[in-house]
Design an enzyme around this catalytic site. Structure first.
Site, short mmCIF file in Angstrom:
data_model
loop_
_atom_site.label_atom_id
_atom_site.label_comp_id
_atom_site.label_asym_id
_atom_site.label_seq_id
_atom_site.Cartn_x
_atom_site.Cartn_y
_atom_site.Cartn_z
N GLU A 92 3.62 -11.05 -4.72
CA GLU A 92 2.44 -11.72 -3.91
C GLU A 92 3.26 -12.69 -2.67
OE1 GLU A 92 -0.43 -11.40 -3.40
OE2 GLU A 92 -0.91 -10.28 -5.34
N TRP B 234 -1.21 -7.02 1.86
CA TRP B 234 -0.85 -6.53 0.59
C TRP B 234 -0.70 -5.11 0.46
CZ3 TRP B 234 1.39 -7.58 -3.65
CH2 TRP B 234 1.34 -6.48 -4.73
N TYR C 107 -4.62 1.25 -7.29
CA TYR C 107 -4.11 0.06 -7.45
C TYR C 107 -5.44 -0.92 -7.57
CZ TYR C 107 -2.62 -4.78 -6.65
OH TYR C 107 -2.51 -6.31 -6.90
#
Length: 187
Positions: free
Chosen positions: A42, A50, A20
């Site tokens: 988000e 995250w 990522y």
């Protein structure tokens, strides 16, 4: 001896997290559907890491129709109830409803002739902001630009789109390059 490349300090050793960081985070995208997915994800992060959301991303994609706004906007209370029992996502009613609301807000923008990508990128004058941070402690959690973006998104009906969420979104979608200058992805 094999030396691993230096990455931003927030990345752990999970191959999915490294991928990522290396292939997506901070890389500019103007793809409307990808931008829609990221503003929704988000928002799911609020109060969490995250990394937690990334590990559930596939579940979100499957359960929210690959974030195709036209399909997400049709989801109803029955869908919300079903999702509240699905461990593949964060089971928070307000956050689930936010994705559906965001799809409706996205479609309303489209109906009003506002293209999502164009709208977003105007906040950075259509070019990536490249910062030169040496340490993670220098990276802000929010800025004047993320405050303005948050207000504009909320005005259009987006939920879970506060200034801190918007800044993280701008980082993730490459509107801002906040890779540390020592990071192998800074270039």
């Amino acid at each position: 001896m094999d030396e691993s490349p230096i990455r931003c300090q927030w990345v752990n050793q999970d191959p999915e997290y490294i991928a990522y960081h290396d292939n997506e985070w901070g890389k500019p995208t103007r793809d409307n559907q990808q931008l829609f997915e990221m503003i929704c994800l988000e928002g799911q992060q609020a109060g969490l890491s995250w990394y937690t959301i990334l590990k559930k991303r596939q579940g979100y994609q499957e359960l929210f129709h690959q974030f195709i706004p036209e399909r997400v906007a049709l989801m109803d209370e029955k869908d919300v109830e079903r999702l509240m029992h699905d461990p593949r996502i964060i089971r928070n009613r307000a956050k689930i409803n936010a994705i559906i609301s965001n799809a409706k807000a996205y479609l309303q923008m489209k109906e009003n002739g506002e293209e999502f990508s164009t709208f977003l990128w105007e906040f950075v004058n259509n070019q990536q902001i490249i910062n030169k941070w040496k340490t993670s402690s220098q990276v802000p959690a929010e800025t004047e630009i993320s405050n303005m973006l948050s207000k504009a998104l909320k005005k259009r009906g987006f939920k879970f789109a506060g200034s801190i969420t918007c800044y993280a979104f701008m980082q993730a979608t490459g509107m801002i390059n906040d890779h540390l200058i020592s990071c192998c992805q800074y270039k």
